[in-house]
Design an enzyme around this catalytic site. Structure first.
Site, mmCIF file in Angstrom:
data_model
loop_
_atom_site.group_PDB
_atom_site.id
_atom_site.type_symbol
_atom_site.label_atom_id
_atom_site.label_comp_id
_atom_site.label_asym_id
_atom_site.label_seq_id
_atom_site.Cartn_x
_atom_site.Cartn_y
_atom_site.Cartn_z
ATOM 1 N N VAL A 295 4.717 -9.783 3.194
ATOM 2 C CA VAL A 295 3.632 -10.561 3.002
ATOM 3 C C VAL A 295 4.257 -11.887 3.017
ATOM 4 O O VAL A 295 3.166 -12.879 3.029
ATOM 5 C CB VAL A 295 2.913 -10.441 1.633
ATOM 6 C CG1 VAL A 295 2.172 -8.905 1.618
ATOM 7 C CG2 VAL A 295 3.736 -10.597 0.544
ATOM 8 N N THR B 66 7.523 -6.723 -9.517
ATOM 9 C CA THR B 66 6.858 -6.577 -10.572
ATOM 10 C C THR B 66 7.709 -6.385 -11.969
ATOM 11 O O THR B 66 7.251 -5.620 -13.089
ATOM 12 C CB THR B 66 6.114 -4.988 -10.655
ATOM 13 O OG1 THR B 66 6.989 -4.197 -10.135
ATOM 14 C CG2 THR B 66 4.994 -4.967 -9.360
ATOM 15 N N LYS C 205 1.601 -13.787 -11.700
ATOM 16 C CA LYS C 205 0.307 -13.080 -11.685
ATOM 17 C C LYS C 205 -0.796 -14.138 -12.102
ATOM 18 O O LYS C 205 -1.823 -13.968 -11.494
ATOM 19 C CB LYS C 205 0.308 -11.750 -12.637
ATOM 20 C CG LYS C 205 1.440 -10.897 -12.162
ATOM 21 C CD LYS C 205 1.422 -10.355 -10.883
ATOM 22 C CE LYS C 205 0.469 -9.515 -10.594
ATOM 23 N NZ LYS C 205 0.514 -9.011 -9.196
ATOM 24 N N GLY D 209 0.705 -1.207 0.260
ATOM 25 C CA GLY D 209 -0.117 0.103 0.070
ATOM 26 C C GLY D 209 0.827 1.285 0.123
ATOM 27 O O GLY D 209 0.239 2.329 -0.033
ATOM 28 N N ALA D 210 1.984 1.158 0.272
ATOM 29 C CA ALA D 210 3.033 2.371 -0.140
ATOM 30 C C ALA D 210 3.391 2.530 -1.359
ATOM 31 O O ALA D 210 4.273 3.448 -1.612
ATOM 32 C CB ALA D 210 4.140 2.361 1.091
ATOM 33 N N GLY E 27 -1.159 1.565 -4.584
ATOM 34 C CA GLY E 27 -1.355 1.437 -3.391
ATOM 35 C C GLY E 27 -1.468 2.714 -2.515
ATOM 36 O O GLY E 27 -2.632 3.058 -1.893
ATOM 37 N N ARG F 24 1.168 -1.412 -26.311
ATOM 38 C CA ARG F 24 0.738 -1.515 -24.941
ATOM 39 C C ARG F 24 -0.575 -0.580 -24.678
ATOM 40 O O ARG F 24 -0.549 0.374 -25.539
ATOM 41 C CB ARG F 24 1.605 -1.522 -23.888
ATOM 42 C CG ARG F 24 3.048 -2.145 -23.999
ATOM 43 C CD ARG F 24 2.591 -3.748 -23.896
ATOM 44 N NE ARG F 24 3.943 -4.209 -23.683
ATOM 45 C CZ ARG F 24 4.334 -5.067 -24.857
ATOM 46 N NH1 ARG F 24 4.023 -4.796 -25.862
ATOM 47 N NH2 ARG F 24 5.694 -5.475 -24.836
ATOM 48 N N ALA G 83 3.771 -7.145 -4.655
ATOM 49 C CA ALA G 83 4.134 -8.232 -5.880
ATOM 50 C C ALA G 83 5.509 -7.537 -6.286
ATOM 51 O O ALA G 83 5.711 -6.407 -6.056
ATOM 52 C CB ALA G 83 3.192 -8.293 -6.772
ATOM 53 N N TYR H 78 7.242 -13.650 -14.518
ATOM 54 C CA TYR H 78 6.388 -12.644 -13.651
ATOM 55 C C TYR H 78 4.817 -12.815 -14.127
ATOM 56 O O TYR H 78 3.766 -12.650 -13.172
ATOM 57 C CB TYR H 78 6.796 -11.051 -14.443
ATOM 58 C CG TYR H 78 5.548 -10.108 -13.573
ATOM 59 C CD1 TYR H 78 5.410 -9.860 -12.421
ATOM 60 C CD2 TYR H 78 4.839 -9.254 -14.687
ATOM 61 C CE1 TYR H 78 4.602 -8.684 -11.984
ATOM 62 C CE2 TYR H 78 3.808 -8.387 -14.255
ATOM 63 C CZ TYR H 78 3.714 -8.056 -12.987
ATOM 64 O OH TYR H 78 2.711 -7.153 -12.723
#
Length: 376
Positions: free
Chosen positions: A62, A85, A191, A8-9, A13, A255, A83, A187
């Site tokens: 986590v 990334t 996911k 969350g930082a 997040g 993308r 995660a 990765y």
């Protein structure tokens, strides 16, 4: 509600925490303040400072059971963003990516399955990377999902995807949630497993699961120093240092770049909206943008007169094209992105100018991939 945001930082997040708090929710943030993301003085990072005084902040990982059990106490919803990334980095740090992404998610669900708790909904950050290459239409009108491109073809400068048995060109179309899942990187594999764990376990233990397949998220606050972050922040930082831009492949790879504020609003709906329960959604704009367009747009906005060179270099594990079909999230949750690419990149460029260039190990990260045989 009481909402736990893991990671969350971070870039997404910290903004999500602020938005949910603004709406009256009580937010707990769990984050390990990884140096690669937050720098060597993480408590001075933009993300940490954004949440330090407005949330219940827990510094931890986590992958630690005691930390996770503590963070989950009294929570009613969990947004699982934590995660590793970096697509390229994942191809040689396989254990690290698997431990954090798969192991952390497994631990979260193991605790929820085996202890008393108050969690009613888990929202997981999935990724467009689980699709691998996007969806295409063959000349006969059928949909096809090309396999990973061969190194031999790319060495020969043939970068577009091919489909054995199909004569004629393939037409790129939007990738919907029913499209084939066949990730081309470690990765992407992690996911995919994160998403499938949440969407399989949660309904079986009476918790609503929600998965968001984020496209390429960008915007102000994205790390300028992290060499494994998105190309918009990497290119911005290089340009502000007066360094040339090395365009991989032929620059026509594309993308779906989605602005961070739109990602936050979609995720808020994932926390609050009843119709999100036990559903999987794409989150993007539905518009493909080429890497060459990104480079020239940033050069104009940053007023950076630097060489933009098409090198033909390529990374194993990268895909050619992918953009999101946004029909499902629009129909079920009423979500429509508020920012198009031009609006979002203008805000990113203005923030980057104000922030100034930062030291980065981007060149070193590419050299590491070359040594590993992953960069050609």
């Amino acid at each position: 509600m009481k909402v736990l945001i893991t990671g969350g930082a971070g870039f997404i997040g910290s903004r999500l925490a602020a938005r949910l708090a603004e709406k009256g929710h009580e937010i707990t943030v769990l984050d390990n303040l990884l140096e690669q993301v937050h720098g060597d003085d993480p408590e001075q990072s933009e993300g940490y400072r954004a949440v330090a005084e407005t949330t219940n902040f827990i510094r931890g990982t986590v992958t630690d059971r005691a930390t996770m059990e503590h963070a989950l106490e009294g929570q009613e919803a969990v947004v699982h963003l934590a995660a590793e990334t970096g697509t390229g980095q994942s191809m040689y740090q396989i254990e690290r990516y698997s431990d954090v992404n798969i192991g952390g998610t497994s631990l979260l669900l193991d605790i929820l399955a085996n202890t008393e708790h108050t969690v009613k909904r888990v929202v997981v950050a999935s990724s467009r990377s689980i699709y691998g290459e996007g969806r295409y239409r063959a000349p006969d009108g059928s949909y096809v999902y090309p396999d990973h491109r061969s190194e031999a073809d790319m060495q020969a400068g043939e970068f577009e995807v091919k489909q054995p048995g199909v004569d004629g060109p393939l037409e790129l179309v939007a990738t919907d949630e029913e499209s084939k899942i066949h990730p081309s990187s470690v990765y992407g594999i992690t996911k995919q497993v994160q998403e499938q764990l949440v969407m399989t376990v949660c309904p079986s233990i009476g918790i609503e699961g929600v998965a968001f397949r984020y496209q390429n998220v960008f915007g102000p606050g994205q790390s300028l120093s992290n060499p494994y972050t998105g190309i918009l922040s990497i290119f911005s930082n290089l340009m502000m240092q007066g360094k040339p831009i090395n365009i991989f492949e032929d620059g026509e790879e594309s993308r779906d770049f989605v602005f961070v504020d739109d990602v936050v609003e979609a995720t808020v709906l994932g926390v609050e909206h009843p119709a999100a329960a036990n559903e999987v959604f794409n989150v993007g704009t539905g518009v493909p943008v080429t890497v060459m367009t990104v480079a020239h747009t940033l050069s104009r906005l940053l007023e950076a007169d630097v060489p933009i060179e098409v090198s033909g270099n390529f990374r194993l594990g990268d895909i050619r094209h992918n953009y999101a079909d946004m029909a499902k999230i629009g129909e079920k949750l009423g979500f429509i992105p508020a920012y198009d690419f031009e609006q979002g990149i203008a805000r990113l460029a203005a923030w980057a100018k104000a922030s100034g260039p930062q030291a980065s190990s981007y060149e070193e990260s590419l050299e590491e991939m070359r040594r590993k045989g992953l960069m050609k």
